[in-house]
Design a protein around this motif. Structure first.
Motif, PDB file in Angstrom:
ATOM      1  N   THR A  66       1.340  -1.448   0.096  1.00 34.39           N
ATOM      2  CA  THR A  66       0.301  -0.332  -0.335  1.00 34.39           C
ATOM      3  C   THR A  66       0.887   1.392  -0.048  1.00 34.39           C
ATOM      4  N   LEU A  67       1.649   0.888   0.928  1.00 30.47           N
ATOM      5  CA  LEU A  67       2.454   2.131   0.989  1.00 30.47           C
ATOM      6  C   LEU A  67       3.607   2.370  -0.680  1.00 30.47           C
ATOM      7  N   THR A  68       3.484   1.151  -0.875  1.00 29.21           N
ATOM      8  CA  THR A  68       4.653   1.357  -2.375  1.00 29.21           C
ATOM      9  C   THR A  68       3.895   2.235  -3.175  1.00 29.21           C
ATOM     10  N   GLN A  69       2.430   1.914  -3.429  1.00 31.86           N
ATOM     11  CA  GLN A  69       1.234   2.270  -4.382  1.00 31.86           C
ATOM     12  C   GLN A  69       1.302   4.026  -3.943  1.00 31.86           C
ATOM     13  N   GLU A  70       1.568   4.203  -3.094  1.00 31.89           N
ATOM     14  CA  GLU A  70       0.983   5.399  -2.856  1.00 31.89           C
ATOM     15  C   GLU A  70       2.274   7.038  -3.140  1.00 31.89           C
ATOM     16  N   GLY A  77       2.565  10.177 -15.650  1.00 28.32           N
ATOM     17  CA  GLY A  77       3.298  11.073 -16.295  1.00 28.32           C
ATOM     18  C   GLY A  77       4.669  10.872 -16.503  1.00 28.32           C
ATOM     19  N   SER A  78       5.851  10.376 -15.397  1.00 22.54           N
ATOM     20  CA  SER A  78       7.062  10.838 -15.508  1.00 22.54           C
ATOM     21  C   SER A  78       7.407   9.505 -16.374  1.00 22.54           C
ATOM     22  N   LYS A  79       8.614   9.354 -15.825  1.00 20.67           N
ATOM     23  CA  LYS A  79       9.597   7.901 -16.754  1.00 20.67           C
ATOM     24  C   LYS A  79       9.871   8.037 -15.029  1.00 20.67           C
ATOM     25  N   ALA A  80      10.555   7.855 -14.366  1.00 17.05           N
ATOM     26  CA  ALA A  80      10.818   7.420 -13.002  1.00 17.05           C
ATOM     27  C   ALA A  80      10.090   6.379 -12.245  1.00 17.05           C
ATOM     28  N   LYS A  81      10.799   5.017 -11.763  1.00 17.10           N
ATOM     29  CA  LYS A  81      10.477   4.170 -11.278  1.00 17.10           C
ATOM     30  C   LYS A  81      10.827   4.264  -9.902  1.00 17.10           C
ATOM     31  N   ILE A  82       9.620   3.598  -9.139  1.00 20.13           N
ATOM     32  CA  ILE A  82      10.085   3.600  -7.782  1.00 20.13           C
ATOM     33  C   ILE A  82      10.204   2.003  -7.186  1.00 20.13           C
ATOM     34  N   CYS A  83      11.925   2.384  -6.734  1.00 21.50           N
ATOM     35  CA  CYS A  83      12.000   1.298  -6.721  1.00 21.50           C
ATOM     36  C   CYS A  83      12.323   1.226  -4.774  1.00 21.50           C
ATOM     37  N   ASP A  84      12.608  -0.514  -4.354  1.00 29.32           N
ATOM     38  CA  ASP A  84      13.066  -0.937  -2.895  1.00 29.32           C
ATOM     39  C   ASP A  84      14.973  -0.661  -2.259  1.00 29.32           C
ATOM     40  N   THR A  85      14.633  -1.093  -1.667  1.00 30.47           N
ATOM     41  CA  THR A  85      16.404  -1.031  -1.704  1.00 30.47           C
ATOM     42  C   THR A  85      17.002  -2.167  -0.219  1.00 30.47           C
ATOM     43  N   ARG A  86      17.699  -2.014  -0.048  1.00 35.78           N
ATOM     44  CA  ARG A  86      18.421  -3.581   0.811  1.00 35.78           C
ATOM     45  C   ARG A  86      18.131  -3.705   2.681  1.00 35.78           C
ATOM     46  N   LYS A  87      16.709  -2.085   2.830  1.00 39.00           N
ATOM     47  CA  LYS A  87      16.962  -1.840   4.054  1.00 39.00           C
ATOM     48  C   LYS A  87      15.616  -3.311   4.618  1.00 39.00           C
ATOM     49  N   VAL A 101       7.044  -4.795  -5.675  1.00 39.90           N
ATOM     50  CA  VAL A 101       6.184  -5.146  -6.640  1.00 39.90           C
ATOM     51  C   VAL A 101       4.865  -5.000  -6.847  1.00 39.90           C
ATOM     52  N   CYS A 102       3.945  -5.837  -5.739  1.00 38.19           N
ATOM     53  CA  CYS A 102       2.700  -6.147  -5.549  1.00 38.19           C
ATOM     54  C   CYS A 102       1.746  -4.455  -6.136  1.00 38.19           C
ATOM     55  N   GLY A 103       2.818  -3.710  -5.218  1.00 38.00           N
ATOM     56  CA  GLY A 103       2.266  -2.452  -5.358  1.00 38.00           C
ATOM     57  C   GLY A 103       2.678  -1.241  -6.301  1.00 38.00           C
ATOM     58  N   GLY A 104       3.088  -1.834  -7.107  1.00 42.49           N
ATOM     59  CA  GLY A 104       3.588  -1.016  -9.190  1.00 42.49           C
ATOM     60  C   GLY A 104       5.000  -0.712  -8.499  1.00 42.49           C
ATOM     61  N   GLY A 105       6.075  -0.983  -7.711  1.00 47.23           N
ATOM     62  CA  GLY A 105       7.129  -0.843  -7.839  1.00 47.23           C
ATOM     63  C   GLY A 105       7.879  -1.862  -7.637  1.00 47.23           C
ATOM     64  N   CYS A 106       9.292  -1.379  -7.991  1.00 44.39           N
ATOM     65  CA  CYS A 106      10.537  -1.976  -9.015  1.00 44.39           C
ATOM     66  C   CYS A 106      10.940  -2.722  -7.523  1.00 44.39           C
ATOM     67  N   VAL A 209      14.958  11.863 -14.314  1.00 41.44           N
ATOM     68  CA  VAL A 209      15.296  10.784 -13.048  1.00 41.44           C
ATOM     69  C   VAL A 209      14.889   9.838 -13.827  1.00 41.44           C
ATOM     70  N   ASP A 210      15.336   8.292 -13.772  1.00 41.02           N
ATOM     71  CA  ASP A 210      15.108   6.915 -13.951  1.00 41.02           C
ATOM     72  C   ASP A 210      13.888   6.911 -12.760  1.00 41.02           C
ATOM     73  N   PHE A 211      15.184   6.228 -11.578  1.00 41.75           N
ATOM     74  CA  PHE A 211      14.728   5.665 -11.112  1.00 41.75           C
ATOM     75  C   PHE A 211      15.129   6.591  -9.600  1.00 41.75           C
ATOM     76  N   ILE A 212      13.391   5.999  -8.056  1.00 40.77           N
ATOM     77  CA  ILE A 212      14.035   6.755  -7.409  1.00 40.77           C
ATOM     78  C   ILE A 212      13.764   5.479  -5.587  1.00 40.77           C
ATOM     79  N   SER A 213      14.287   5.857  -5.438  1.00 43.11           N
ATOM     80  CA  SER A 213      14.414   3.994  -3.905  1.00 43.11           C
ATOM     81  C   SER A 213      14.613   4.666  -3.113  1.00 43.11           C
ATOM     82  N   ILE A 214      13.797   4.132  -2.593  1.00 51.66           N
ATOM     83  CA  ILE A 214      13.091   4.385  -0.978  1.00 51.66           C
ATOM     84  C   ILE A 214      13.272   3.679   0.201  1.00 51.66           C
ATOM     85  N   GLY A 215      13.943   3.230   0.766  1.00 52.44           N
ATOM     86  CA  GLY A 215      14.398   2.804   1.772  1.00 52.44           C
ATOM     87  C   GLY A 215      12.941   1.903   2.630  1.00 52.44           C
TER      88      GLY A 215
END
Length: 230
Positions: A66-70, A77-87, A101-106, A209-215
């Motif tokens: 759910t947080l990922t989907q937010e 409208g952007s090309k940026a993909k939301i990514c997780d981390t190793r945290k 991935v279920c929330g639409g992230g990478c 930007v291409d990717f935004i990673s969020i711990g």
């Protein structure tokens, strides 16, 4: 919420009980309050023995999804993909990354050997961005991409001079990111990391930007309120 954890619930019910059940929703589905996820009947003892384990997984993984989907919704409208981390929580990395991935992230790296990411400590050990990249290239298989974490424009220029695959802009503000994107000029992929929140992410995503990673997707997601009623 975005539901995640049905496959885990199915495993426990199928492996440790004779309860007859069926799922009324699936992982990755957006559902509203009051919606039934799974229903069935069987031994009260078996149901209650599995209740807390199943709910713990469903609540936590659905919270991550759910947080990922937010965050993903803020990049429309952007090309940026939301990514997780190793945290991630010990022992739960695969499931938490599945929830992202279920929330639409990478997914970013699963482990240190997934790819080469040169971070600040590596740069300090090697003496410079250039030295760190040269050492990495000397040992890297031909199919492995190399990413380097940069704190300022000088480090970015060193990385560009070494023909890097990906540059991570670490803890930069919007003006710094904008200047970095101009300097990079499409020569490599760009990842932004550090200090990202729901208020700043739309502006970051608009900077090409291409990717935004969020711990916090995996280390700070709030559990969703899911219950079991007899």
């Amino acid at each position: 919420m975005v539901l995640c954890g049905c496959s885990v619930a199915d495993y426990f019910l199928n492996t440790y009980s004779d309860v007859e059940y069926k799922f009324l929703a699936k992982d990755g589905e957006q559902i509203t309050a009051g919606r039934k996820i799974v229903e069935g009947f069987g031994s009260a003892k078996e149901i209650l023995a599995l209740e807390r384990t199943i709910l713990n997984y469903l609540q936590h993984l659905s919270g991550v999804a759910t947080l990922t989907q937010e965050y993903v919704s803020k990049t429309t409208g952007s090309k940026a993909k939301i990514c997780d981390t190793r945290k991630t929580l010990p022992g739960l990395r695969a499931l938490q990354k599945y929830a992202v991935v279920c929330g639409g992230g990478c997914n970013h790296r699963f482990s240190l050997d997934s790819s080469i990411l040169i971070k600040d400590n590596h740069i300090a050990i090697c003496g410079s961005v250039k030295n760190a990249i040269q050492k990495a290239k000397a040992c890297a298989p031909h199919y492995t991409k190399i990413e380097v974490e940069c704190d300022d424009l000088e480090q970015i220029q060193q990385a560009l001079d070494c023909d890097i695959d990906i540059i991570m802009l670490d803890n930069m503000n919007l003006e710094q990111i904008r200047a970095a994107v101009r300097l990079i000029g499409g020569k490599c992929l760009i990842e932004v990391s550090g200090g990202v929140n729901l208020q700043t992410i739309p502006q970051i995503a608009d900077l090409n930007v291409d990717f935004i990673s969020i711990g916090r997707l995996t280390n700070s997601a709030r559990a969703i309120d899911i219950g079991l009623d007899i």
